[in-house]
Design a protein around this motif. Structure first.
Motif, short mmCIF file in Angstrom:
data_model
loop_
_atom_site.label_atom_id
_atom_site.label_comp_id
_atom_site.label_asym_id
_atom_site.label_seq_id
_atom_site.Cartn_x
_atom_site.Cartn_y
_atom_site.Cartn_z
N MET A 101 11.54 11.63 -12.22
CA MET A 101 10.57 12.21 -11.28
C MET A 101 9.15 11.69 -11.53
O MET A 101 8.42 11.37 -10.61
N LEU A 102 8.79 11.58 -12.84
CA LEU A 102 7.44 11.11 -13.17
C LEU A 102 7.24 9.66 -12.73
O LEU A 102 6.17 9.29 -12.23
N LYS A 103 8.31 8.84 -12.89
CA LYS A 103 8.20 7.44 -12.45
C LYS A 103 8.04 7.38 -10.94
O LYS A 103 7.28 6.57 -10.41
N TYR A 104 8.78 8.25 -10.25
CA TYR A 104 8.68 8.29 -8.79
C TYR A 104 7.27 8.68 -8.36
O TYR A 104 6.68 8.04 -7.47
N ILE A 105 6.69 9.69 -9.01
CA ILE A 105 5.34 10.13 -8.65
C ILE A 105 4.33 9.02 -8.94
O ILE A 105 3.42 8.76 -8.13
N ALA A 106 4.49 8.35 -10.10
CA ALA A 106 3.56 7.26 -10.45
C ALA A 106 3.64 6.13 -9.43
O ALA A 106 2.62 5.56 -9.02
N ARG A 107 4.88 5.79 -8.99
CA ARG A 107 5.04 4.73 -7.99
C ARG A 107 4.42 5.14 -6.66
O ARG A 107 3.76 4.33 -6.00
N ARG A 108 4.60 6.40 -6.29
CA ARG A 108 4.00 6.88 -5.03
C ARG A 108 2.48 6.87 -5.08
O ARG A 108 1.81 6.53 -4.09
N VAL A 109 1.92 7.24 -6.25
CA VAL A 109 0.46 7.23 -6.39
C VAL A 109 -0.06 5.79 -6.27
O VAL A 109 -1.11 5.54 -5.65
N GLY A 110 0.68 4.83 -6.85
CA GLY A 110 0.28 3.43 -6.72
C GLY A 110 0.30 2.96 -5.27
O GLY A 110 -0.63 2.29 -4.80
N ILE A 111 1.35 3.33 -4.54
CA ILE A 111 1.45 2.97 -3.12
C ILE A 111 0.32 3.63 -2.32
O ILE A 111 -0.29 3.01 -1.44
N MET A 112 0.03 4.89 -2.66
CA MET A 112 -1.06 5.61 -1.97
C MET A 112 -2.39 4.90 -2.18
O MET A 112 -3.20 4.79 -1.25
N THR A 113 -2.63 4.41 -3.39
CA THR A 113 -3.89 3.71 -3.67
C THR A 113 -4.03 2.46 -2.81
O THR A 113 -5.09 2.21 -2.23
N VAL A 114 -2.94 1.69 -2.71
CA VAL A 114 -2.98 0.48 -1.88
C VAL A 114 -3.20 0.85 -0.41
O VAL A 114 -3.99 0.21 0.31
N MET A 115 -2.50 1.91 0.04
CA MET A 115 -2.65 2.33 1.44
C MET A 115 -4.08 2.77 1.75
O MET A 115 -4.62 2.47 2.82
N ILE A 116 -4.70 3.49 0.80
CA ILE A 116 -6.08 3.95 1.03
C ILE A 116 -7.02 2.75 1.14
O ILE A 116 -7.93 2.74 1.99
N LEU A 117 -6.82 1.73 0.31
CA LEU A 117 -7.66 0.54 0.39
C LEU A 117 -7.47 -0.17 1.72
O LEU A 117 -8.44 -0.66 2.33
N LEU A 118 -6.22 -0.23 2.21
CA LEU A 118 -5.97 -0.87 3.51
C LEU A 118 -6.61 -0.06 4.64
O LEU A 118 -7.21 -0.63 5.57
N ILE A 119 -6.47 1.25 4.57
CA ILE A 119 -7.08 2.11 5.60
C ILE A 119 -8.60 1.98 5.58
O ILE A 119 -9.25 1.90 6.63
N ALA A 120 -9.19 1.93 4.37
CA ALA A 120 -10.64 1.79 4.25
C ALA A 120 -11.09 0.46 4.87
O ALA A 120 -12.13 0.40 5.55
N THR A 121 -10.31 -0.59 4.64
CA THR A 121 -10.65 -1.89 5.22
C THR A 121 -10.63 -1.83 6.75
O THR A 121 -11.54 -2.31 7.43
N MET A 122 -9.58 -1.21 7.28
CA MET A 122 -9.45 -1.10 8.73
C MET A 122 -10.61 -0.28 9.32
O MET A 122 -11.21 -0.66 10.33
N ILE A 123 -10.93 0.84 8.66
CA ILE A 123 -12.02 1.69 9.15
C ILE A 123 -13.34 0.94 9.12
O ILE A 123 -14.15 1.01 10.06
N PHE A 124 -13.59 0.20 8.04
CA PHE A 124 -14.85 -0.54 7.91
C PHE A 124 -15.05 -1.51 9.08
O PHE A 124 -16.09 -1.51 9.74
#
Length: 323
Positions: free
Chosen positions: A1-24
């Protein structure tokens, strides 16, 4: 479960950076000059040029983007063009009002929706079920601004039970969180907007819970529970409702993220000083830092709620495991 959460947090970080780029780049593609809302139009062109230089508008898009992403990593969205204050401070002031309003509406709609949906499935084909579906669809279909105005007309203007608008009585001031939100005056102002939002949202948990319960009630273990002579309430809420909750949990987690920026009309009708109303005003004023920061915060919260929903899935249904 911890590995799954860590992987999801990593994906979330990448997604936030992509969304920030699009918004900018979307905000930079908007027509018009943002300095028109920063500099008095009566000032000479030299002053406007100084403002453009000060806020970095004369830099290339790549330089602006690099600075924006570096600041984003430090959670620094800069200063609002309109207010001249840090964006995080402004969001911190507006977000609690929106969250309290939406969470109150969610608690109201989900408590009634979950128990009502389960009861409607149990009483399938009855007049109670038809009345519940009709009631929920009427408030789902009616425009929230119209329902809000009717509520103000009835409960505020005619009966004078509750205030019509605002978050506090005029003249009231408070500095701490408790002084602002934990008092009777605030609760009285919260009743009408949260009731309107709750009635609008009630159809989602009610109908999802009803449909999910209809599937669960056809399972063999429900028939076994009936054959054992268990009480109706025990079968309904202990054996059936828990297994029918999974789709409702998913909808509830997504509800929080979408509700923050999605109830602008309710905030406008009731003059509620929340984040949704502030986003619309920021876009209208071309206040890029405030609008960008608000959108990114909302996106991050929506992704976080998705992760919470996945974790709750495993808690509610032991058959589900994440590797």
């Amino acid at each position: 479960m911890l590995k799954y959460i860590a992987r999801r947090v990593g994906i979330m970080t990448v997604m936030i950076l992509l969304i920030a780029t699009m918004i900018f780049f979307l905000f930079r593609a908007m027509p018009g000059d943002a300095t028109a809302y920063i500099v008095d139009p009566s000032m000479p062109p030299e002053a406007r040029e100084i403002a453009r230089e000060r806020y970095g508008f004369n830099d290339s898009k790549w330089v602006q983007y690099t600075i924006f992403m570096k600041d984003l990593v430090r959670l620094d969205f800069g200063n609002s063009y309109f207010y001249g204050r840090p964006v995080m401070s402004l969001i911190g002031e507006r977000l609690p009002a929106t969250l309290i309003l939406m969470l109150t509406a969610m608690i109201f709609s989900y408590i009634i929706g979950i128990f009502g949906g389960a009861w409607m499935a149990w009483k399938r084909g009855s007049k109670l079920e038809s009345a519940g579906i009709t009631f929920s669809l009427i408030f789902r279909s009616a425009p929230t601004f119209w329902v809000g105005l009717m509520m103000i007309l009835l409960f505020a203007a005619k009966l004078r039970w509750v205030p019509a608008q605002g978050m506090r009585t005029s003249g009231y001031t408070g500095d701490t969180f408790a002084e602002i939100f934990l008092n009777l005056d605030f609760l009285r102002h919260l009743i009408l907007p949260s009731l309107v939002a709750g009635l609008y949202f009630i159809a989602t948990p009610l109908l999802i819970m009803r449909n999910s319960m209809l599937e669960v009630l056809s399972e063999d273990y429900i028939e076994m529970a009936k054959a054992k002579g268990l009480k109706e309430r025990t079968i309904l809420y202990k054996h059936a409702a828990r297994n029918a909750l999974l789709p409702v949990v998913t909808a509830g987690a997504l509800f929080i993220g979408s509700a923050i920026g999605g109830q602008v009309l309710i905030e406008y009708v009731f003059s509620w000083p929340g984040l949704g109303r502030e986003i619309v005003q920021a876009v209208t004023r071309r206040d890029y830092p405030l609008a960008q920061g608000a959108f990114i915060i909302i996106s991050a919260m929506l992704m976080m709620m998705n992760l919470v929903a996945d974790i709750l899935y495993a808690v509610l249904d032991p058959r589900i495991s994440y590797k």
